[in-house]
Design an enzyme around this catalytic site. Structure first.
Site, PDB file in Angstrom:
ATOM      1  N   GLU A  77       7.603  -2.302 -19.676  1.00 53.50           N
ATOM      2  CA  GLU A  77       8.162  -2.350 -21.116  1.00 53.50           C
ATOM      3  C   GLU A  77       9.973  -2.810 -21.441  1.00 53.50           C
ATOM      4  O   GLU A  77       9.648  -2.800 -22.015  1.00 53.50           O
ATOM      5  CB  GLU A  77       7.106  -2.536 -22.266  1.00 53.50           C
ATOM      6  CG  GLU A  77       5.716  -1.990 -22.603  1.00 53.50           C
ATOM      7  CD  GLU A  77       5.450  -1.685 -24.323  1.00 53.50           C
ATOM      8  OE1 GLU A  77       5.241  -3.031 -24.753  1.00 53.50           O
ATOM      9  OE2 GLU A  77       5.854  -0.282 -24.427  1.00 53.50           O
ATOM     10  N   HIS A  96      12.274   2.442 -27.881  1.00 58.17           N
ATOM     11  CA  HIS A  96      11.045   1.605 -27.901  1.00 58.17           C
ATOM     12  C   HIS A  96      10.164   2.734 -28.186  1.00 58.17           C
ATOM     13  O   HIS A  96      10.348   3.884 -27.080  1.00 58.17           O
ATOM     14  CB  HIS A  96      10.645   0.625 -27.312  1.00 58.17           C
ATOM     15  CG  HIS A  96       9.023   0.931 -26.991  1.00 58.17           C
ATOM     16  ND1 HIS A  96       8.037  -0.013 -28.304  1.00 58.17           N
ATOM     17  CD2 HIS A  96       7.964   0.575 -26.017  1.00 58.17           C
ATOM     18  CE1 HIS A  96       7.070  -0.202 -28.487  1.00 58.17           C
ATOM     19  NE2 HIS A  96       7.230   0.087 -26.631  1.00 58.17           N
ATOM     20  N   HIS A  98       6.271   5.073 -29.907  1.00 58.82           N
ATOM     21  CA  HIS A  98       5.076   4.282 -31.012  1.00 58.82           C
ATOM     22  C   HIS A  98       5.299   5.751 -31.705  1.00 58.82           C
ATOM     23  O   HIS A  98       3.748   6.495 -31.356  1.00 58.82           O
ATOM     24  CB  HIS A  98       3.630   4.995 -29.596  1.00 58.82           C
ATOM     25  CG  HIS A  98       4.111   3.740 -28.363  1.00 58.82           C
ATOM     26  ND1 HIS A  98       3.765   4.517 -27.024  1.00 58.82           N
ATOM     27  CD2 HIS A  98       4.599   2.733 -27.854  1.00 58.82           C
ATOM     28  CE1 HIS A  98       3.778   3.394 -26.060  1.00 58.82           C
ATOM     29  NE2 HIS A  98       5.085   2.369 -27.139  1.00 58.82           N
ATOM     30  N   HIS A 166       0.480  -0.831 -32.251  1.00 66.66           N
ATOM     31  CA  HIS A 166       1.742  -0.424 -30.965  1.00 66.66           C
ATOM     32  C   HIS A 166       2.799   0.371 -31.313  1.00 66.66           C
ATOM     33  O   HIS A 166       2.431   1.749 -30.409  1.00 66.66           O
ATOM     34  CB  HIS A 166       2.320  -1.960 -30.271  1.00 66.66           C
ATOM     35  CG  HIS A 166       2.985  -1.385 -28.811  1.00 66.66           C
ATOM     36  ND1 HIS A 166       3.510  -2.769 -28.563  1.00 66.66           N
ATOM     37  CD2 HIS A 166       4.083  -0.474 -28.318  1.00 66.66           C
ATOM     38  CE1 HIS A 166       3.921  -2.434 -27.381  1.00 66.66           C
ATOM     39  NE2 HIS A 166       3.745  -1.078 -27.619  1.00 66.66           N
TER      40      HIS A 166
HETATM   41 MN    MN Z   1       5.507   0.452 -26.025  1.00 68.26          MN
END
Ligand code: MN
Length: 243
Positions: A77, A96, A98, A166
């Site tokens: 990603e 980024h 979760h 996500h």
């Molecule tokens: Mn992710």
């Protein structure tokens, strides 16, 4: 220490902080824009953030291609990072993750909004991006530039974008600021979820949020949190010689 060496060192510290504060686990990542070349960014190779060392940090161009032929597997990603740097010249760092506390707000119609003063800088508006809107049924991962750019459009001019089912991506004007957003975002989500269970919620007003928005990314109080989290994460030795 050169600016680049310092940036690489800071990426290591940022990874350790996010792991230690429970924002990331085996997954999730943090990058910083290259200090000498705005068309590149620094991000670890595919590795759990708690384990990242200086030698794991790789230079990428904004399209997510490793510069200098580093053949080690990258994060799938990484396009999240390049696309946000491409769309937002003032952004210097991207996270980024979760984090579980945030996830309910990626799938609920109840908006995530700042409710405690320490989280006011996450932004008054936190958009939710749904990969399905443009790409149909996927595995929900952002695995190419088209998806990354769509996510960056979803972020718009904000600091945080939630990603349905996500996680989230956060953009900061400095690495300490991005880390601060990423640490306080789940805290704010936990407080809001708990308050919603109690009943009606009074969020921060727009004026209250703006009162904090004037805070500069290089203010001493920003660095104070960075230093504290770094020490907690066992990175005190890496901090020395910063200035
Ligand atoms: Mn992710």
């Amino acid at each position: 220490m050169t600016d680049l060496e310092r940036a690489v060192r800071d990426v290591v510290i940022a990874n350790r902080i996010l792991a230690n504060e429970g924002v990331v686990d085996a997954y999730g990542h943090v990058s910083v824009r290259h200090p000498g070349d705005p068309t590149r960014f620094l991000l670890s190779r595919s590795l759990a953030p708690a384990l990242v060392e200086r030698g794991d940090v790789v230079e990428f161009d904004l399209e997510g291609k490793a510069v200098g032929g580093d053949g080690r597997p990258p994060y799938l990603e990484r396009f999240i990072h390049g696309a946000i740097y491409e769309a937002r010249p003032e952004v210097q760092a991207v996270v980024h993750a979760h984090a579980e506390a945030v996830l309910p707000y990626t799938i609920s119609t109840t908006p995530l909004r700042p409710v405690v003063h320490m989280a006011s800088f996450i932004g008054a508006r936190i958009p939710v991006w749904d990969i399905r809107d443009s790409f149909g049924d996927t595995n929900l991962l952002v695995v190419n530039m088209a998806q990354g750019r769509d996510l960056a459009r979803g972020l718009g001019g904000e600091r945080v974008v939630l990603m349905r089912g996500h996680g989230f991506s956060a953009a900061g004007r400095s690495l300490p600021e991005a880390i601060r957003i990423a640490v306080y975002l789940p805290l704010n989500a936990r407080v809001l979820s708990e308050a919603l269970r109690l009943g009606e919620v009074k969020p921060l007003s727009r004026g209250e949020i703006e009162a904090h928005a004037s805070m500069r990314p290089d203010e001493p109080s920003m660095y104070r949190a960075w230093e504290y989290w770094a020490a907690r994460a066992g990175c005190r030795d890496l901090l020395t010689g910063r200035t």
